[in-house]
Design an enzyme around this catalytic site. Structure first.
Site, PDB file in Angstrom:
ATOM      1  N   SER A   1       4.551   4.516   2.942  1.00 22.61           N
ATOM      2  CA  SER A   1       4.084   3.877   4.343  1.00 22.61           C
ATOM      3  C   SER A   1       3.389   4.725   5.052  1.00 22.61           C
ATOM      4  CB  SER A   1       5.379   3.464   5.137  1.00 22.61           C
ATOM      5  OG  SER A   1       6.286   4.605   5.271  1.00 22.61           O
TER       6      SER A   1
ATOM      7  N   LYS B   1       4.859  -7.363   7.627  1.00 24.14           N
ATOM      8  CA  LYS B   1       3.718  -6.769   7.586  1.00 24.14           C
ATOM      9  C   LYS B   1       2.481  -7.861   7.130  1.00 24.14           C
ATOM     10  CE  LYS B   1       6.348  -2.607   6.823  1.00 24.14           C
ATOM     11  NZ  LYS B   1       6.788  -2.541   8.351  1.00 24.14           N
TER      12      LYS B   1
ATOM     13  N   HIS C   1       4.610  -2.499   1.869  1.00 22.77           N
ATOM     14  CA  HIS C   1       3.256  -2.299   2.452  1.00 22.77           C
ATOM     15  C   HIS C   1       2.446  -2.887   1.232  1.00 22.77           C
ATOM     16  CE1 HIS C   1       3.996   0.101   6.136  1.00 22.77           C
ATOM     17  NE2 HIS C   1       5.059   0.373   5.346  1.00 22.77           N
TER      18      HIS C   1
HETATM   19  N1  PLP Z   1      10.175  -0.459   4.076  1.00 23.89           N
HETATM   20  C1  PLP Z   1       9.264   0.040   4.244  1.00 23.89           C
HETATM   21  C2  PLP Z   1       8.462   1.050   3.461  1.00 23.89           C
HETATM   22  C3  PLP Z   1       8.555   0.104   5.710  1.00 23.89           C
HETATM   23  O1  PLP Z   1       7.541   0.957   6.269  1.00 23.89           O
HETATM   24  C4  PLP Z   1       9.444  -0.740   6.575  1.00 23.89           C
HETATM   25  C5  PLP Z   1       8.856  -0.711   7.755  1.00 23.89           C
HETATM   26  O2  PLP Z   1       8.657  -0.119   8.821  1.00 23.89           O
HETATM   27  C6  PLP Z   1      10.431  -1.482   6.078  1.00 23.89           C
HETATM   28  C7  PLP Z   1      10.800  -1.197   4.599  1.00 23.89           C
HETATM   29  C8  PLP Z   1      11.242  -2.461   7.151  1.00 23.89           C
HETATM   30  O3  PLP Z   1      10.624  -3.662   7.245  1.00 23.89           O
HETATM   31  P1  PLP Z   1      10.892  -4.351   8.413  1.00 23.89           P
HETATM   32  O4  PLP Z   1       9.960  -3.719   9.306  1.00 23.89           O
HETATM   33  O5  PLP Z   1      10.870  -5.651   7.985  1.00 23.89           O
HETATM   34  O6  PLP Z   1      12.417  -4.212   8.705  1.00 23.89           O
END
Ligand code: PLP
Length: 394
Positions: free
Chosen positions: A181, A240, A209
């Protein structure tokens, strides 16, 4: 004296001293390529709404139609009376897209990671987790009570050794972000699949992502390597590229059945809100129809931005994905840089530890398919001026 309050104040002042204090800014418009913050129109270069779908008329339109018929909240856990037709419909589409037999929705991507990992590993099991994995993976590992081995980022040789040495565990899980991320690079999934076979482990990929962004028809990072069938569980988010809110896991039928019966974040939370599921349903359909155009648009902007930033002397990586990290190093310097960008009309906050490792504070730039060539040109001009004003480049 109230000891708890003294403690809290101490924590906050230490956070402030290290330039790690966080606060929220009020966004007064939808998450489009330009947004209004505190009355100022600024170029939006930090959203995960990579395809611009959160403000797409078809996405908002389907959410509205579902609200008219079903209302907003589901009112109960999916296992009580909160399981609506739209959930099943969306799960079917997500499973087919990800090449799995079943999918299961969660209220957020965070909860999906915590829910999957803590259901698939427990005491007596071992989890092998990349050092740069997202916090929700880290929290899932902690909650599972399994023994956690953190391997150096993307270092599959080291992981191989760790797996060889770790004997006596019941189950072994390898877990990785599909697209990291904060750096935007894709995990070495081909090699991870080989290692999972060699060491009889399961592989979980958090494709928060990658979903809708990379791979065949936006199917995500496993599809970049042609290993959809070998990845045991794909976790994803609706929040996202799909422009909505919520999370999901896609896997074989038995694994999903296990999640339904044992995953606490699934069992003990209210079913995903109706407009969120409906919006994601529309987004999946749009991606199916228009992925080629959307992908070309973000790739064009990301690579022009990355090349332009590098040419000016910035330490900018990425561009396999819409994430272009501009590494500054020091947290205070990253804050100053971000403030200089904002003064000139670009919104991209400083990302600091613990979201990134110490000494790697950065501006995490993200582009959207809806950014134009003029937007990218403006961004490059502003980065040049702000970078000089903040002393990041000469
Ligand atoms: N996994 C990753 C790699 C993320 O960047 C994020 C979000 O920030 C999440 C999981 C969590 O997703 P959500 O924002 O839908 O809770």
């Amino acid at each position: 004296m109230n000891l708890k309050q003294t403690g809290d104040t101490g924590v906050l002042s230490s956070i402030r001293e290290k330039a790690l204090y966080r606060s929220m800014r009020n966004v007064e418009t939808g998450a489009g390529p330009w947004i209004c913050i505190e009355g100022r129109r600024v170029l939006h270069l930090c959203s995960n709404n990579y395809l611009g779908l959160s403000v797409h008329p078809r996405v908002a339109g389907l959410a509205e139609r579902y609200i008219e018929n079903f209302g907003v909240g589901t009112g109960a856990s999916r296992l009580i009376s909160g399981n609506f037709t739209v959930h099943g419909l969306l799960e079917e589409r997500l499973a087919a897209w990800k090449g799995k037999s079943k999918a299961l929705l969660f209220p957020s991507g965070y909860m999906a990671n915590v829910g999957v990992i803590s259901a698939l590993a427990g005491e007596g099991d071992a989890i092998f987790s990349d050092r740069l994995n997202h916090a929700s993976i880290v929290d899932g590992c902690r909650l599972s009570r399994a023994k956690v081995f953190v391997y150096p980022h993307a270092d599959t040789e080291c992981l191989d050794e760790m797996l060889s040495r770790a004997s006596g565990f019941r189950r072994r899980l390898i877990v990785t972000d599909g697209v990291f991320s904060m750096d935007g690079e894709i995990a070495p999934l081909g090699r991870l699949v080989e290692l999972k076979g060699k060491h009889s482990a399961r592989l979980i990929v958090d494709d928060a992502h990658g979903t809708g962004v990379v791979g065949e028809r936006g199917a995500g990072s496993p599809s970049v390597f042609g290993v959809e069938d070998e990845v045991d569980v794909v976790v994803g988010t609706l929040s996202k590229a799909l422009g909505s809110q919520g999370g999901f896991a896609a896997a074989d039928g038995e694994t999903v059945e296990l999640l339904v019966n044992t995953s606490r974040p699934f069992i003990y939370s209210t079913g995903l809100a109706v407009p969120c599921a409906a919006a994601a349903l529309a987004a999946v359909e749009i991606i199916r129809e228009e992925f080629g155009t959307l992908e070309r648009a973000w790739r064009r902007s990301a690579s022009r931005l990355r090349l332009g930033l590098r040419a000016m002397g910035f330490n900018a990586g990425g561009a396999e994905t819409p994430i272009v990290p501009v590494i500054v190093g020091d947290s205070r310097a990253a804050l100053t840089f971000s403030a200089e960008l904002f003064r000139r009309g670009v919104y991209a906050p400083a990302i600091r530890p613990p979201s990134v490792p110490d000494g790697t504070a950065r501006i995490r730039v993200t582009v959207m398919a809806s950014h134009t060539g003029d937007d990218v040109g403006f961004a490059l001009d502003v980065f040049g001026e702000a970078g000089k004003a903040a002393g990041v480049i000469r």
